[in-house]
Design a protein around this motif. Structure first.
Motif, mmCIF file in Angstrom:
data_model
loop_
_atom_site.group_PDB
_atom_site.id
_atom_site.type_symbol
_atom_site.label_atom_id
_atom_site.label_comp_id
_atom_site.label_asym_id
_atom_site.label_seq_id
_atom_site.Cartn_x
_atom_site.Cartn_y
_atom_site.Cartn_z
ATOM 1 N N TYR A 1 -59.670 14.449 102.786
ATOM 2 C CA TYR A 1 -59.187 15.998 102.239
ATOM 3 C C TYR A 1 -58.061 15.944 102.195
ATOM 4 O O TYR A 1 -57.678 15.589 102.836
ATOM 5 N N GLU A 2 -58.292 16.980 101.581
ATOM 6 C CA GLU A 2 -56.508 18.106 101.952
ATOM 7 C C GLU A 2 -57.192 18.876 102.272
ATOM 8 O O GLU A 2 -56.891 19.998 102.451
ATOM 9 N N ASP B 1 -55.478 22.142 105.107
ATOM 10 C CA ASP B 1 -54.046 22.837 106.302
ATOM 11 C C ASP B 1 -54.385 22.739 107.812
ATOM 12 O O ASP B 1 -53.607 23.363 108.629
ATOM 13 N N ARG C 1 -61.779 23.116 103.934
ATOM 14 C CA ARG C 1 -61.136 21.840 103.354
ATOM 15 C C ARG C 1 -61.792 21.712 101.911
ATOM 16 O O ARG C 1 -62.472 21.796 100.751
ATOM 17 N N VAL D 1 -60.269 15.428 98.354
ATOM 18 C CA VAL D 1 -59.903 14.206 97.329
ATOM 19 C C VAL D 1 -59.914 12.536 97.504
ATOM 20 O O VAL D 1 -59.185 12.078 96.964
ATOM 21 N N ASN E 1 -54.978 10.404 99.190
ATOM 22 C CA ASN E 1 -53.950 10.002 100.626
ATOM 23 C C ASN E 1 -53.754 9.256 100.183
ATOM 24 O O ASN E 1 -52.601 8.905 100.604
ATOM 25 N N ARG F 1 -50.423 19.024 106.439
ATOM 26 C CA ARG F 1 -50.861 18.660 105.595
ATOM 27 C C ARG F 1 -51.561 16.886 106.832
ATOM 28 O O ARG F 1 -51.463 16.135 107.132
ATOM 29 N N TYR G 1 -53.247 14.044 104.946
ATOM 30 C CA TYR G 1 -52.206 12.719 105.155
ATOM 31 C C TYR G 1 -51.835 12.303 106.168
ATOM 32 O O TYR G 1 -51.888 11.312 106.237
#
Length: 295
Positions: free
Chosen positions: A42-43, A45, A50, A53, A57, A262, A265
């Motif tokens: 996921y992307e 913060d 969420r 993605v 990553n 992130r 990531y």
């Protein structure tokens, strides 16, 4: 129920004692591992919604120069950190002697293990200081130029590893001292009657009996090398210019640091770090299993 318990008491009792530990291990170790793997797709913060993605990553990691720098440094950590194991063994062999003042020596060698990693980092930062550090005072007294270890991209990683080896050697020493107390004196005496001494005694008689201590030493040293965050953070904060980053520190930077929040990531970096750790430890476990099977 009472009859079933009486019949299976010896088989069930160990599991009842282990159950709280297993539950805590699953709650704080196993479940978070799978949660990190899930977050890496996921992307995110860490606060909002969420966004899925997929493997993006991980694909981004393949083109991330900072990731490769961190990975290279972790490989260097893994290789050089293994020096703590033979160093701890030889210190333990020395401290296992019955000589005058051995308790003082044991206290001195045990000291690095009980102090905080933060203190270790600060002590070595002062030691490396190019103006008043003991290292550079010694170098200049011998006619050499001062080396700014923590400001030099070539030397910085090795300088931090040297700081980490100090307490890690003490930890391995404690493991081997415990193992040496369990060495069979009858085997030692039999080997002496066969005229075995020195390195032959160590290699063929003592070391085989220290395999459990060696296994634990390897596992904790590998984990210590791969989770090397605190010393990097205290001594250089990843510098100079990111040259001393390791995967654990880069993961923190991505998830909570200057790169923003992130989480996905950072979780992807954590998964890569976990896989490296598992491959390294599994290979050692397989080797130990093969050696035991061949006996």
């Amino acid at each position: 129920m009472g009859t079933y318990w009486k019949k299976n008491q010896q088989r069930l009792a160990p599991w009842l004692f282990l159950a709280p530990g297993i539950a805590m291990f699953a709650l704080y170790v196993i479940i978070p591992i799978f949660q990190s793997m899930n977050i890496s797709f996921y992307e995110w913060d860490g606060l909002g919604d969420r966004t899925w993605v997929g493997m993006n990553n991980y694909v981004e990691l393949m083109d991330d120069e900072a990731f490769y720098t961190s990975l290279k440094n972790n490989v260097i950590w893994l290789v050089l950190y293994m020096l703590a194991i033979p160093a701890g063994l030889f210190v333990a062999l020395f401290l296992n002697q019955t000589v005058r003042g051995i308790r003082i020596y044991k206290s001195l060698f045990f000291f690095p293990f009980v102090i905080s990693q933060v203190v270790v980092g600060l002590v070595f930062s002062w030691f490396y200081d190019p103006s008043f550090g003991l290292l550079n005072i010694a170098l200049m007294s011998l006619g050499f130029e001062a080396i700014p270890v923590l400001a030099d991209e070539t030397w910085v990683t090795y300088g931090i590893i040297a700081a980490g080896l100090w307490p890690q050697t003490a930890y391995c020493m404690i493991l081997y001292l415990t193992g040496l107390n369990a060495v069979d004196p009858e085997q030692i005496e039999a080997a002496r009657l066969d005229n075995a001494k020195g390195l032959k005694m160590l290699w063929y008689v003592v070391l085989p009996q220290l395999k459990p201590a060696t296994f634990i030493a390897v596992v904790v040293t590998v984990i210590g090398a791969l989770r090397s965050f605190d010393l990097v953070s205290i001594m250089t904060d990843g510098g100079p210019w990111g040259s001393s980053r390791v995967l654990a520190f880069y993961m923190y930077e991505q998830a909570f640091g200057e790169y923003g929040f992130r989480m996905g990531y950072g979780a992807a970096i954590a998964v890569i770090l976990f896989l490296i750790m598992m491959v390294y430890i599994s290979a050692f476990l397989f080797k130990m299993y093969r050696d035991e099977k061949g006996r």
